[in-house]
Scaffold this active site. Sequence first.
Site, short mmCIF file in Angstrom:
data_model
loop_
_atom_site.label_atom_id
_atom_site.label_comp_id
_atom_site.label_asym_id
_atom_site.label_seq_id
_atom_site.Cartn_x
_atom_site.Cartn_y
_atom_site.Cartn_z
CB VAL A 82 -0.98 0.00 1.20
CG1 VAL A 82 -1.90 1.21 1.13
CG2 VAL A 82 -1.81 -1.28 1.19
CD GLU A 92 -13.81 5.04 4.92
OE1 GLU A 92 -14.37 6.02 5.39
OE2 GLU A 92 -14.26 3.89 5.05
CB VAL A 96 -13.50 -0.80 7.99
CG1 VAL A 96 -14.74 -1.67 7.88
CG2 VAL A 96 -13.03 -0.72 9.43
N GLY A 112 -11.34 -1.91 2.78
CA GLY A 112 -10.49 -1.34 1.73
C GLY A 112 -11.10 -0.12 1.07
CB ILE A 115 -16.41 -0.17 0.69
CG1 ILE A 115 -16.17 -1.37 -0.23
CG2 ILE A 115 -17.88 0.21 0.68
CD1 ILE A 115 -16.96 -2.62 0.17
CG ASP A 134 -8.37 -8.34 8.70
OD1 ASP A 134 -7.59 -7.43 9.02
OD2 ASP A 134 -9.15 -8.26 7.73
CE LYS A 185 -10.30 -5.42 7.34
NZ LYS A 185 -10.11 -6.40 6.27
N GLY A 188 -5.87 -5.19 -1.47
CA GLY A 188 -5.03 -4.98 -2.64
C GLY A 188 -4.48 -3.57 -2.67
N1 HSE Z 1 -5.96 -8.94 4.77
C1 HSE Z 1 -7.00 -8.00 4.59
C2 HSE Z 1 -8.13 -8.65 3.82
C3 HSE Z 1 -6.49 -6.80 3.86
O1 HSE Z 1 -7.89 -9.70 3.22
O2 HSE Z 1 -9.24 -8.15 3.82
C4 HSE Z 1 -7.45 -5.65 3.81
O3 HSE Z 1 -7.81 -5.20 5.09
#
Ligand code: HSE
Length: 414
Positions: free
Chosen positions: A17, A123, A126, A128, A130, A195, A199, A297
């Site tokens: 990123v 932002e 959570v 990516g 959106i 993860d 979120k 991504g």
């Molecule tokens: N590893 C996370 C996913 C990356 O796959 O959603 C984005 O937060």
Amino acid sequence: MTENKKLNIGLIGFGVVGEGIYNVLQQTPTLNATIKKICIKHASKKRNAPQELFTTNVESLLDDDSINVIVELIDDADAAYKIVTTALRNKKHVVSANKKMIAAHLQELLMLQKENEVSLLYEAAVCGSIPVIRNLEEYYDNDLLNSFSGIVNGSTNFILTKMKEEGLSYENALKQAQQLGFAESNPALDVEGKDAVNKLTIVLQHAYGITTKPETIVHKGITQLHRSDTKYAAEKNYNIKLVANARRIDDDKIVAFVLPTFVESKNQLYHIRNEFNGVLIGSKLADEQFLYGKGAGRYPTSSAVLSDIAALRYDYKYEYKKTKSNAHKYQLSNDFLLKIFVSFNQDAEINVSFFDSIEDRYFNKNRNHLVGFISLNNLQKADWFNDETVSVIAFDGDDNKISTNTFLHETILN
Ligand code: HSE
């Protein structure tokens, strides 16, 4: 900061990123934002940016008075915590994508922003690309949210899609998610549901003003899913998705959990494939709404980081209105009956006394399963819930009404 004030950025991290945001800023001169320095861990690695921008000394960014924004894009949550808290104390605005760090320290991060009169935007943490957080924070401020239910982890959705559609093994699908840069550097965070629960913790803050810790939320990932579960899903025309849920069950109670879920084809989440994320919002007046986009991504995540950087030009900060408001004080509750499917090997001992009722029992020499109703309280307590040989999958049907509107919709309209 006044509108269009020049942003001098200290970028920390030049991974998937970090490099993405560097490229994007080079192509967006109108933003009036310049990267002054980039802090990296390994000086010897070849980088696609001018050498003189790089340093391994993080203090040289944090102590530089000419830098007014720190963009933190590293995946070490402990190091990120030190960087972000120091930057806020040094009165710098911060943009971060580190959901693990943010979820673990929300309370302190709220306080530091207030004390130092600076903004921390996240932002990208959570879903990516959106715009979930700003939406929950701003748009639904005056519109009570009945429910949030979403696919918030791109890697697990990618793995589940590849296994189902291309017959890939779990290991190969995970390897691809790693190669494509979707997975965390420790992919256990993705596949164990950590993860997603990080979120969801952030979502609870902005949707309902609830400050909590990820470990308090009932969650399970996809590692224990068995091929017989996939077969069961195919027979019933369900897709298995890892779904994060938050829903209002009472005037002041919110139930929250992350579980693999049998999703029916009439549910929008059923159709979300690969690294895409999607969120269904059950709203008091608007009824059901659906947000969809890439959740992981380089460029999808950079898009959210860029939007945060742009927002800093006009002094944007999260006001945490629902946290401060006295109008609605919500509390988390596990007092909620959930319909689940539990599959297990012959030798596993499943104490069924945790269930409120059992609807279906299936015993077979390969794999057994039960379908029944259980309270989230009991599910959390059940010894078999964390057993890696036991699958627990929620139903997303009319039985649970996870993604449909709750009583309030009817009460308001009647
Ligand atoms: N590893 C996370 C996913 C990356 O796959 O959603 C984005 O937060």
